[in-house]
Design a protein around this motif. Structure first.
Motif, PDB file in Angstrom:
ATOM      1  N   THR A  61       0.802  -1.214   0.000  1.00 42.59           N
ATOM      2  CA  THR A  61       0.000   0.000   0.000  1.00 42.59           C
ATOM      3  C   THR A  61       0.840   1.271   0.000  1.00 42.59           C
ATOM      4  O   THR A  61       0.396   2.291  -0.489  1.00 42.59           O
ATOM      5  N   GLN A 102      -6.593  -7.431  -0.671  1.00 42.59           N
ATOM      6  CA  GLN A 102      -5.964  -6.321   0.038  1.00 42.59           C
ATOM      7  C   GLN A 102      -5.145  -5.546  -0.968  1.00 42.59           C
ATOM      8  O   GLN A 102      -5.180  -5.834  -2.165  1.00 42.59           O
ATOM      9  N   PRO A 116      -0.733  10.830  13.626  1.00 43.71           N
ATOM     10  CA  PRO A 116       0.017   9.875  12.819  1.00 43.71           C
ATOM     11  C   PRO A 116      -0.798   9.519  11.564  1.00 43.71           C
ATOM     12  O   PRO A 116      -2.026   9.597  11.583  1.00 43.71           O
ATOM     13  N   ASN A 120      -1.657   6.829  10.204  1.00 40.45           N
ATOM     14  CA  ASN A 120      -2.686   5.812  10.350  1.00 40.45           C
ATOM     15  C   ASN A 120      -3.949   6.357  10.979  1.00 40.45           C
ATOM     16  O   ASN A 120      -5.048   5.923  10.701  1.00 40.45           O
ATOM     17  N   ARG A 121      -3.726   7.308  11.883  1.00 40.01           N
ATOM     18  CA  ARG A 121      -4.875   7.919  12.542  1.00 40.01           C
ATOM     19  C   ARG A 121      -5.679   8.712  11.507  1.00 40.01           C
ATOM     20  O   ARG A 121      -6.905   8.662  11.485  1.00 40.01           O
ATOM     21  N   THR A 130      -5.865   8.167   8.271  1.00 39.38           N
ATOM     22  CA  THR A 130      -6.574   7.272   7.361  1.00 39.38           C
ATOM     23  C   THR A 130      -7.813   6.717   8.042  1.00 39.38           C
ATOM     24  O   THR A 130      -8.819   6.457   7.394  1.00 39.38           O
ATOM     25  N   GLN A 131      -7.719   6.574   9.348  1.00 40.45           N
ATOM     26  CA  GLN A 131      -8.860   6.024  10.046  1.00 40.45           C
ATOM     27  C   GLN A 131      -9.960   7.050  10.199  1.00 40.45           C
ATOM     28  O   GLN A 131     -11.138   6.748  10.011  1.00 40.45           O
ATOM     29  N   THR A 145     -11.947   6.828   1.638  1.00 38.66           N
ATOM     30  CA  THR A 145     -10.587   6.701   2.145  1.00 38.66           C
ATOM     31  C   THR A 145     -10.017   8.086   2.388  1.00 38.66           C
ATOM     32  O   THR A 145     -10.694   9.095   2.192  1.00 38.66           O
ATOM     33  N   TRP A 146      -8.749   8.085   2.788  1.00 36.35           N
ATOM     34  CA  TRP A 146      -8.071   9.366   3.011  1.00 36.35           C
ATOM     35  C   TRP A 146      -8.052  10.207   1.751  1.00 36.35           C
ATOM     36  O   TRP A 146      -7.942  11.429   1.806  1.00 36.35           O
ATOM     37  N   GLY A 192      -9.154   2.831  18.398  1.00 30.65           N
ATOM     38  CA  GLY A 192      -8.683   2.679  17.022  1.00 30.65           C
ATOM     39  C   GLY A 192      -9.217   1.406  16.383  1.00 30.65           C
ATOM     40  O   GLY A 192      -9.788   0.555  17.040  1.00 30.65           O
ATOM     41  N   ASP A 193      -9.001   1.291  15.117  1.00 29.89           N
ATOM     42  CA  ASP A 193      -9.492   0.109  14.429  1.00 29.89           C
ATOM     43  C   ASP A 193      -8.332  -0.622  13.773  1.00 29.89           C
ATOM     44  O   ASP A 193      -7.850  -0.228  12.715  1.00 29.89           O
ATOM     45  N   ARG A 195      -8.716  -1.822  10.080  1.00 30.89           N
ATOM     46  CA  ARG A 195      -8.511  -0.794   9.068  1.00 30.89           C
ATOM     47  C   ARG A 195      -7.016  -0.637   8.794  1.00 30.89           C
ATOM     48  O   ARG A 195      -6.564  -0.536   7.653  1.00 30.89           O
ATOM     49  N   LEU A 196      -6.284  -0.698   9.852  1.00 30.39           N
ATOM     50  CA  LEU A 196      -4.850  -0.488   9.745  1.00 30.39           C
ATOM     51  C   LEU A 196      -4.206  -1.580   8.907  1.00 30.39           C
ATOM     52  O   LEU A 196      -3.368  -1.328   8.049  1.00 30.39           O
ATOM     53  N   GLU A 197      -4.631  -2.791   9.165  1.00 31.29           N
ATOM     54  CA  GLU A 197      -4.011  -3.904   8.483  1.00 31.29           C
ATOM     55  C   GLU A 197      -4.294  -3.861   6.993  1.00 31.29           C
ATOM     56  O   GLU A 197      -3.463  -4.212   6.174  1.00 31.29           O
ATOM     57  N   LEU A 198      -5.476  -3.406   6.648  1.00 26.67           N
ATOM     58  CA  LEU A 198      -5.891  -3.490   5.257  1.00 26.67           C
ATOM     59  C   LEU A 198      -5.376  -2.341   4.412  1.00 26.67           C
ATOM     60  O   LEU A 198      -5.518  -2.355   3.196  1.00 26.67           O
ATOM     61  N   GLY A 199      -4.830  -1.338   5.065  1.00 26.98           N
ATOM     62  CA  GLY A 199      -4.311  -0.229   4.282  1.00 26.98           C
ATOM     63  C   GLY A 199      -5.371   0.816   4.060  1.00 26.98           C
ATOM     64  O   GLY A 199      -6.569   0.557   4.210  1.00 26.98           O
ATOM     65  N   PRO A 200      -4.939   1.995   3.692  1.00 29.25           N
ATOM     66  CA  PRO A 200      -5.842   3.143   3.666  1.00 29.25           C
ATOM     67  C   PRO A 200      -6.911   3.068   2.592  1.00 29.25           C
ATOM     68  O   PRO A 200      -7.916   3.743   2.672  1.00 29.25           O
ATOM     69  N   ALA A 219      -8.689   0.383   1.630  1.00 31.01           N
ATOM     70  CA  ALA A 219      -9.595  -0.762   1.722  1.00 31.01           C
ATOM     71  C   ALA A 219     -11.031  -0.311   1.942  1.00 31.01           C
ATOM     72  O   ALA A 219     -11.284   0.780   2.432  1.00 31.01           O
ATOM     73  N   VAL A 274       0.944  -4.211  12.013  1.00 29.97           N
ATOM     74  CA  VAL A 274       1.781  -3.420  11.130  1.00 29.97           C
ATOM     75  C   VAL A 274       2.776  -4.298  10.378  1.00 29.97           C
ATOM     76  O   VAL A 274       2.933  -4.193   9.168  1.00 29.97           O
ATOM     77  N   GLN A 289       0.658   3.855  15.877  1.00 37.44           N
ATOM     78  CA  GLN A 289      -0.172   3.272  14.832  1.00 37.44           C
ATOM     79  C   GLN A 289      -1.273   2.400  15.400  1.00 37.44           C
ATOM     80  O   GLN A 289      -1.946   1.705  14.670  1.00 37.44           O
ATOM     81  N   LYS A 290      -1.430   2.434  16.704  1.00 39.10           N
ATOM     82  CA  LYS A 290      -2.478   1.664  17.376  1.00 39.10           C
ATOM     83  C   LYS A 290      -2.438   0.189  17.020  1.00 39.10           C
ATOM     84  O   LYS A 290      -3.461  -0.427  16.730  1.00 39.10           O
TER      85      LYS A 290
END
Lengths: 528, 332, 292, 332, 342
Positions: free
Chosen positions: A49, A123, A401, A403-404, A406-407, A445-446, E34-35, E38-43, E45, E84, E299-300
């Motif tokens: 990714t 994925q 961060p 990742n935060r 993107t979430q 997504t982001w 956090g989730d 979501r993190l594992e699958l990449g932004p 997904a 991660v 990165q939780k």
């Protein structure tokens, strides 16, 4: 302490330390060390990714087709292809005589396996083909051809294919463990955590948790090797500019990442044996505005913001790069709408827009996120904060961060009013820019932090996907760009310029429009 | 009088503190002859322990001292006592706290050997002979089962045993003079009596001189030939034990003796009013006068040590009056 | 015949002996001076800082990265802001952190410690096991985990620190109370009919308050140190609020060329912690108490 | 023996043990048997002496008598009521009857509270108004011969004797009938001890108090106590009117104790039993010898002594001793 | 109490602490909103992909069940998969722990070898200029934030003098396989690979010093204080008066009894050592577990966070258990068991 004196001591001590460490000058010549700012999370082509993952994969594997610097799709593993069935059937002829790193020949079956594996794991790049291609649509034709039968015509399909990398089916089957994919077990996922199964220019020599990675040149690479190619490539991890400088100064680093601070490039350029290579990219640095959250749900407020920003500071000192025109980069791209102007700061207009908005007279407050730890993004945030204060908008800055971010981006209400984000096309097609960012049917997504929901935009995007022929597409994209500019969901701040610091004796760097494909080490060579 | 083993003259010790200088010892003179048993008695804070610490070179930091010390007829330079932390030759100390005077994390053998290694006559001994010597010393202090004791840590031994080990540590040095600071005070009476008996036995059999520091008049009487009485940093009276206890000449000594309850149930006196004067105050008169029933204008002047009889000294303007009063009391 | 004795230690004219002893301790005086000076400068920051208007949303990239000069005694940072001004205001963040953490943690810990030490039994067992568990956690790691879990902000960091901090006081007070409650004077007070509240707050607390005070002084420095570490890791105050740890982290990127951007804020943290430590050490000597 | 109406406090068969070692699971593996069945009776106006060495259990007994610790067995009777059985030990009634004075006045006074504050604590229990309280504080200070100005002083500014007076005043604040005095003077110098003892004797006659005096000092006991009990390893081994105990000690342990007392005059010396020499140490209460617990140290030990505990043998006039020596033949 | 039951007692407490630790860690990590899926699958997904993975990871079960699963997994050495790195967390930790361990051990060694004797020396020369200098140094160590110390050292030794490397564990040109211990200094020594040993040692110096400074100062101060305390003890006065030499008094007869509080402190210092490792590893780009943890926390990466904090906790508890045992050994009263005294 004066500069001159410091460097004298420095040189003396460097010589000493090199002597102590037993470095051999010849050993350096054929090995290359570069830094990356994040570790390799995965090196599995079905899961990649981010830029380091792409960087690893492009060196370890070969893709079916490749993109030229201008974004044109060119043959690679596939020597040629045909499109039939009204734009639904793509048939590729696989180049003969290509071997994997373990010596096995690469066949059409491997290509089928790789695409099915990618779709099954679902994925990484799999989202590109969601609703476009099913595993059953991937078939082998004859001994050396592969056919992809699409669900419906999809003009960007060819442009997405550089992201399909071919894996060694026999090797993976040998190493697969039990898993959820029936006879394919885990599709070799656990083995691929720290091995490669590719045919690319480099093989994996050491991979300690993605933090100590060494690539080894694959002598039997089918494209052959230029003189002076690097035998080994080490990737080390640091996002600390002072560390990068120190390593560069002491000769332990030969190539930097593209993410160093402007000050660092300046310093590197001043080193006698270093140069800084620049390449304009098709990536834009945006200020993404949440169009569903007050007060940025007002078009006029968005324009007020757009007028308030001092672009020159960003483009000249904070993150040097070209001024974008609208939302499609680079300005010279074939699909770019030439009528869209560059943005400039105009506080009077900004205030006027604000006065006309439905929030006129109210105290406005917006939140702004950026990727924590990124120095220039922080500076841009400070600049925006100060610029917007001038028109009465109060900004609270929330570094987070990546990742935060993107979430947060997956929820409309959690997405901040404004976010500093880079976006470049994933594959060389305008569809990658418009669909991913502005089509309300695309996954959230982001990239789609604007949360734009505009039926006309959606319609035009689909029309362009179905359209055939350049002129037809160009007309649609011109119109789309004009509409998007008026809506101002994202404020384009600057076109990113890739910058790499490297030794003067390193040559062959070639820009590529896809992710980190420009870091294909096969292109690089040493020439004193 | 026998040959002087130890002579201390005019010892003054001062401390500088937040409220000024406190003169804690104001001209203390002591004399111990070879083979003689001498006691220094006095109540808490009179300076008796500090006197001993000065002789042993263990004065605390920040103390300033003046005075002369002669040992075996030789003048000891100021650098070798007071605060020197170096032991004087021929002088050994028996410490008073059997519970806290032994290092808790080393075995008894370890501690005995550490001391032996500092002594010229033991340093060169090979291990087995040193061990034999240690066992010999332990048996001299009436500790049987020396093997086990050498291997033991102090906490494994009883208070009485520890007190004996402290004596053994002093004896290792083969001293001429044993200084004992309140030996056995921390122990029960029966044990104290035993330890005092042991000390007495050692002094007699090994021809040692003994300088015994104690607050207990009865203990002083039982173990010594001659007694110094200290009060507020000075020696106020000096006499042979029998003389002192039959007729004290200093009002303080007399008051002290009257305060001691008697085993015959004859009751006891009034005690002494008041408290020890502060060492901070510069006092040109007799330091006991505020608590003294005999005081008059003469007491504003500091009394010198006078000699009512040979070998007897008292620092009081009224000693004759005290003697007369005692005689009168006796008759009643 | 008994003359009324003059009570010893009646107040004398002149210096109080306590102040005399404290005054003799030069490091403690320096510490006190540092803390007072910095505290005062922090309070007066809006009036004594050279460029107080640069604290809000302000950037001046044309004046960025200037080395120290008469105009900018500590130079300017990458956004062209005066480092000295930001250091002075950055101290406010440090003090705020310290006040919140100790303001919550200390009273809580002292109360629980008093209860555990005095009542014993289950209260004691549970509380002490709990402090053992908390002690086993590196505070930085826990706070980092909690803050990034909830929201990476100074506020959460403060609350997380406070949530850890009480354990130290509970432990300290528990130990002190356990030893002091065996003293005869507690027994005597109880035998004369004193209530539990009286014993806890009038008999015991006054005897341990000096130890707590020393611990607080030493801890003040430690909290600031931890806070600096947290903001160094990116959990500091939100920009543009100045935060010393964040300034060091940002400035560290430009070493050694633009050394002033990291070095001055770093020394600013150091000096404040030094002040609290010297003062705490001085108080420890002064009260003659043992504090880890 | 006293008549029942004169009885203020009595104890029957008190037992006390402390756990010394616990296993991991928290089970007790060893016990210190500190009191092994102690009975006593305290009459109004009487001074009851408890003598013995450290480890004899006399302080433990004192704490039980003062209601501080609960015994594991036996009863404490106050006015016919079982104090611990009826949970009276923390009642105001008991506190107003029995109070305790501790050994070390430095640790029994809170250093952070003034004399006045310390003395007001019991007065608050009595719900006196503020004005009454300060008047009562002055009265209490006067009672122990201290100037009322001391109400504003902190303990650190008081001498040892003064502190013990304050502690005494506190104990008297609730107008108790009984004071448990645990070594009340052993931390003081003899000259001060005499003053405190005189004060205690005066208070007894003035206020009609009864004392339980715990002390290791036999000479003191001889002069103060009406009756004396000698404790050894958790038992009273000899008791009786004080003059009888001292003039005709029956138990070898009493004799040994007397023999160890340091004395000032030949007259006293003559009172000490000559036959018994102090020997050995008191064993740990975790390993109490079988039979007569004194037999390992006893110069007169017989075979029976290690087998059987001796009965209490009356010696007349209320004196008794637990010793096989005095048991008529055939009864053992 | 015998030494054995003393040890058993301490062991029981340690186990209890570990249990509490696991509970606290679990609770902290599960309030993280956090989730990880979501993190594992990449932004990029889709939501459907995310929900699927959540089910797979068991993140939708009730908390007590999740805790049960967690504890069950721990007992089987299963710390879960890092979201991660995609590896088993235990594997991640195991590969990075040696680097941190090397750093922490080096720091501990510095603390012991320098801090304790320094404290002893300062106590010996109490109130002299040596003492003054020492106090300055130790307070300097205590008050300097470890990351700032690291930065200062980097500037002085890395940039200005340029005599020591400022990042990483070994230079890239030096081949290092990570065997057998994963600690290059030790491995270089064990295998007689001198270039590796020297190189790794040079890399170790600055981070280890930065890490050690704070606790070194603290331990030195405690040693000094307890030495002074001990020096006032009766037995020290006694031993001095017997004429024992200064050196043997200072470094033997006084040091051993005063070593016990220092030892306890050293055990406690481990928490701060591990905590500061976060900062120092970041400053020096040290490939250890702390920088992994810092990243995981940001990165939780729930499993990784839980794993690392647990390992740190276990590390701390075990160290303190060992310290207790050592303290028991140094203190014969604990080793031989107390005799009941009357």
């Amino acid at each position: 302490m004066g500069r001159g004196k410091r460097y004298r001591t420095g040189r003396w001590a460097a010589a000493l330390s090199i002597a102590l460490m037993g470095f051999s000058a010849s050993g350096l010549a054929r090995s290359l060390t570069l830094n990356a700012v994040q570790t390799f999370g995965t090196i599995d082509p079905a899961k990649m990714t981010d830029y380091t993952q792409y960087l690893a994969v492009v060196n370890l594997y070969d893709d079916l087709v490749y993109a030229s610097p201008s974004g044109k799709i060119i043959p690679h593993l596939a020597s040629s292809w045909t499109v039939g069935d009204g734009g639904k059937a793509y048939t590729f002829k696989i180049r003969p005589g290509i071997r994997f790193h373990d010596g096995m020949p690469l066949t059409a079956a491997d290509v089928v396996y790789s695409m099915r594996r990618l779709l099954a794991i679902d994925q990484g790049p799999a989202f590109l083909w969601q609703g476009v291609l099913k595993p059953s649509g991937v078939t082998q034709v004859g001994s050396n051809q592969v056919r992809f039968t699409l669900i419906h015509p999809y003009s960007p399909f060819l442009a997405t294919l550089p992201l399909l990398f071919v894996l060694n089916e026999k090797q993976l089957v040998k190493h697969q463990k039990s898993g959820p994919y029936g006879k394919w077990g885990d599709y070799g996922q656990s083995w691929l955590l720290n091995h490669d199964a590719g045919s690319g220019p480099y093989t994996l020599r050491t991979f300690v948790d993605g933090s100590q990675v060494t690539f080894q040149r694959f002598a039997g690479y089918w494209m052959g090797w230029p003189k002076g190619a690097f035998n080994t490539v080490n990737v080390i991890f640091t996002n600390n500019d002072s560390t990068v400088l120190s390593l560069a100064r002491t000769g332990r680093l030969q190539l930097t990442s593209q993410f160093q601070a402007p000050e660092t490039y300046k310093t590197l350029a001043s080193f006698p044996n270093w140069k800084v290579v620049k390449a304009p990219s098709n990536t834009i640095f945006y200020l993404k505005l949440n169009t569903q959250k007050p007060p940025t749900d007002s078009r006029r407020v968005r324009w007020a913001i757009a007028y308030a920003i001092h672009y020159a500071t960003i483009q000249h000192s904070l993150y040097p790069g070209a001024a974008p025109r609208g939302l499609l980069a680079p300005p010279g791209s074939a699909f770019s709408n030439p009528n869209i102007p560059e943005l400039h700061q105009d506080l009077a207009k900004a205030k006027a827009e604000l006065a006309k908005s439905r929030y006129a007279g109210k105290k406005l407050h917006i939140t702004l996120t950026y990727v924590a730890g990124t120095a220039f993004e922080q500076q841009v945030a400070l600049l925006l904060q100060s610029d917007l204060a001038k028109i009465g908008i109060q900004v609270s800055i929330v570094p987070a961060p990546w990742n935060r971010i993107t979430q947060l981006a997956t929820s409309k209400s959690q997405t901040p009013n404004a976010s500093e984000v880079f976006f470049g096309p994933t594959y060389p097609s305008p569809n990658s820019v418009f669909y991913t960012q502005y089509d309300s049917n695309a996954p959230h997504t982001w990239a789609s932090m604007a949360w734009l929901h505009d039926p006309q935009v959606n319609r035009l995007i689909v029309q362009a996907q179905d359209a055939s022929g350049f002129a037809q597409q160009k007309a649609i994209y011109d119109k789309l760009q004009a509409i998007l500019f008026r809506l101002m969901p994202d404020v384009p701040l600057v076109v990113q310029t890739y910058e790499y610091g490297m030794l003067k004796s390193i040559h062959g760097y070639t820009y590529n429009p896809i992710q980190s494909f420009d870091m294909n080490f096969h292109n690089l060579y040493w020439a004193p | 009088m026998a040959e002087a083993l130890l002579e201390l003259e005019g010892l003054r010790v001062e401390f500088r503190g937040p409220r000024g200088i406190s003169r804690v010892l104001d001209g203390v003179s002591l004399r111990v002859a070879a083979g003689e048993r001498v006691a220094v008695v006095g109540e808490t804070g009179c300076g008796k322990s500090l006197t001993v610490l000065a002789i042993l070179g263990l004065l605390p930091q920040g103390a300033r001292f003046r005075g002369r010390l002669r040992l075996l007829g030789r003048e000891v330079p100021a650098a070798e006592w007071g605060r020197s932390k170096r032991p004087l030759p021929g002088v050994a100390m028996v410490f008073q706290q059997p519970m806290s005077s032994l290092n808790p994390v080393f075995t008894v053998g370890d501690q005995l050997r550490a001391v032996a290694r500092t002594l010229p006559h033991l340093r060169a001994l090979p291990a087995p002979r040193l061990r034999a010597r240690l066992l010999e010393v332990l048996s001299a202090v009436q500790l049987a089962d020396g093997d086990r004791i050498l291997r033991s840590y102090p906490f494994q031994l009883s208070g009485g045993m520890r007190q004996r080990i402290l004596i053994a540590l002093a004896l290792l040095k083969e001293p001429k003079l044993l200084i004992a600071d309140e030996p056995g005070t921390a122990l029960d009476v029966t044990l104290q009596a035993e330890i005092l008996g042991l000390l007495d036995h050692l002094v007699r059999t090994q021809q040692l001189a003994l300088l015994h520091i104690t607050h207990n008049l009865g203990v002083a009487r039982a173990t010594t030939d001659r007694v110094y009485v200290m009060y507020a940093g000075s020696v106020v009276e000096e006499a042979a034990a029998e003389q002192l206890f039959s007729s004290p000449l200093h009002p303080y000594t007399a008051g002290l003796m009257r305060s001691v309850p008697r085993l015959d149930g004859s009751g006891f006196g009034e005690g002494i009013d008041g408290t020890l004067p502060s060492y901070l105050e510069v006092d040109l008169g007799c330091r006991f006068r505020q608590r003294c029933t005999f005081r008059d204008s003469r007491c504003e002047e500091k009394p010198e040590l006078s000699s009512p009889s040979p070998e007897r000294r008292v620092a009081c303007h009224h000693w004759e009056l005290v003697r007369a009063a005692a005689a009168l009391e006796e008759r009643v | 015949m008994t003359a009324v004795p003059t009570p010893r230690g009646a107040r004398r004219t002149g210096e109080h002996p306590g102040w005399y002893r404290f005054r003799k301790n030069r490091p403690a005086l320096i510490g006190l001076g540092l803390v007072l000076l910095i505290g005062l400068a922090t309070l007066l920051a809006p009036w004594i800082a050279p460029y107080p208007h640069q604290i809000g949303p302000f950037v001046n990239f044309s004046a960025a990265n200037q080395p120290p000069s008469w105009a900018h005694l500590m130079g300017t940072d990458t956004a062209g802001r005066d480092v000295l001004t930001r250091v002075l205001f950055g101290y406010r963040t440090s003090f705020l952190l310290m006040l919140v953490v100790l303001g919550i943690g200390v009273p809580l810990g002292v109360l629980l410690g008093l209860a555990a030490g005095y009542f014993g039994g289950w209260t004691e067992a549970i509380l002490m096991r709990l402090t053992d568990v908390f002690l086993a956690l590196p505070p930085l790691a826990v706070v980092l985990a909690v803050t990034s879990a909830l929201a990476p902000s100074l506020g959460t960091a403060m609350l997380a620190l406070a949530a850890l901090w009480w354990t130290w006081y509970a432990r300290l007070v528990h130990g002190l109370v356990r030893s002091i409650k065996k003293e005869d004077f507690i027994l005597a007070a109880r035998r004369s009919g004193a209530s539990t509240g009286h014993i806890l707050f009038r008999e015991i607390l006054p005897n341990i308050i000096s130890t707590i005070a020393v611990k607080i002084t030493l801890d003040a420095g430690f909290v600031i140190l931890l806070g600096a570490g947290l903001s160094f890791l990116g959990l500091g105050a939100r920009p543009p609020t100045p935060d010393l740890g964040t300034m060091v982290a940002d400035g560290a990127n430009y070493l050694p060329e633009m050394w002033w951007e990291a070095i001055f804020p770093g020394f600013a943290i150091l000096v404040l912690i030094l002040g609290f430590n010297l003062l705490g050490d001085g108080l420890r000597d002064y009260f003659d108490v043992e504090v880890l | 023996m006293s008549s029942p109406s004169d009885l203020v406090l009595s104890a029957e068969g008190l037992q006390q043990s402390f756990a010394v070692a616990r296993s991991v699971a928290g089970r007790t593996k060893g016990w210190l048997r500190v009191l092994r069945g102690v009975s006593l009776e305290l009459a109004r106006g009487e001074i009851f002496g408890l003598a013995g060495e450290s480890g004899s259990g006399k302080s433990t007994l004192g704490r039980i008598l003062a209601g501080i610790d609960r015994p594991l067995g036996g009863r404490l009777l106050l006015g016919g009521r079982d104090v611990f059985g009826d949970r009276l030990e923390n009642s105001l009634l008991f506190k107003r009857t029995v109070q305790m004075v501790f050994q070390d006045p430095s640790s029994s006074l809170n250093p952070r509270r003034t004399t006045g504050q310390t003395l007001e604590v019991p007065l608050q229990v009595l719900r006196l108004a503020r004005g009454q309280r300060s008047a009562r504080v002055a009265e209490l200070l006067d009672l122990v011969e201290l100037d009322p100005r001391y109400a504003l002083q902190y303990p650190s500014t008081l001498s040892g004797g003064q502190k013990q007076r304050v502690a005494l005043a506190r104990a008297l604040a609730l107008n108790p009938q009984v004071l448990i005095l645990d070594e009340p003077t052993s931390a003081l110098d003899v000259s001060v001890q005499a003053k405190i003892i005189k004060l205690l004797l005066r208070l007894r006659s003035q206020l009609g108090l009864s004392y339980v005096l715990i002390s290791h000092d036999l000479s003191l006991m001889r002069n103060v106590a009406d009756r004396t009990s000698v404790m050894y390893l958790g038992r009273i081994v000899e008791a009786g009117p004080t003059p009888r105990i001292f003039q005709g000690p029956q138990h070898p342990y009493t004799q040994m104790l007397l023999a160890a007392v340091p004395t000032l005059t030949p007259d006293e010396e003559a009172l000490k039993p000559a036959k018994v020499q102090p020997v050995g140490e008191i064993p740990s209460p975790s390993r109490i010898p079988s039979g007569c617990s004194f037999h390992p140290r006893c110069p007169f030990a017989m075979p029976v002594c290690s087998d059987q505990a001796p009965p209490a043998v009356p010696k007349g006039e209320g004196q008794f001793a637990e010793c096989h020596l005095g048991v008529p033949a055939g009864r053992a | 109490m015998t030494y054995l039951s003393y040890i058993a007692n301490k062991l029981g407490l340690a186990l209890l602490t570990l249990f509490g630790l696991s509970l606290i860690i679990f609770l902290i990590s599960h309030v993280i909103p956090g989730d990880p899926a979501r993190l594992e699958l990449g932004p990029l997904a889709t939501q459907a992909q995310v929900l699927n993975l959540r089910r797979e990871l068991g993140l939708n079960l009730p908390l007590p069940v999740q805790y049960g699963n967690y504890l069950w997994g721990l007992l089987h050495g299963n710390f879960g998969i890092s979201l991660v790195t995609q590896h088993n967390v235990w594997h991640d930790i195991a590969t990075r722990l040696p680097a941190t361990l090397e750093l922490v051990l080096a720091a501990t060694l510095l603390i012991l070898v320098i801090g304790v004797p320094l404290g002893a020396l300062a106590a010996r020369y109490q109130n002299s200029w040596i003492d003054g200098l020492f106090r300055l140094l130790s307070i300097g160590g205590v008050v300097t934030p470890s990351f700032f110390a690291g930065i200062l050292l980097q500037i002085v030794f890395g940039y200005f003098l340029n005599v020591l490397p400022v990042s990483g564990e070994v230079a890239l040109g030096v081949p290092y396989s990570g065997h057998p211990t994963g600690m290059p200094v030790l491995d270089g020594l064990l295998r007689g690979n001198w270039p590796l040993f020297l190189n790794a040692l040079r890399h170790l110096i600055l981070p280890a010093v930065s890490l050690a400074l704070a606790d070194l100062g603290q331990v030195a101060r405690i040693t000094r204080a307890s030495m002074i305390d001990v020096s006032r003890k009766e037995y020290v006065r006694a031993q001095r008066s017997y004429g024992l030499s200064d050196a043997s008094m200072t470094f033997k007869y006084m040091l051993k009894p005063s070593f016990i509080p220092s030892l306890t402190l050293l055990g406690l210092a481990f928490a701060s050592l591990l905590g500061n490792a976060f900062l120092v590893e970041l400053v020096f780009s040290w490939p250890g577990i702390a920088s992994y943890a810092a990243k995981a926390i940001l990165q939780k990466d729930i499993n990784a966070v839980m794993g690392v904090v647990l390992v740190f906790g276990v590390f701390f508890v075990v160290t303190n258990f060992l310290v207790d045992i050592l303290a028991g050994y140094v203190n014969p009263r604990l080793r031989l068991g107390t005799q009941a005294e009357g």
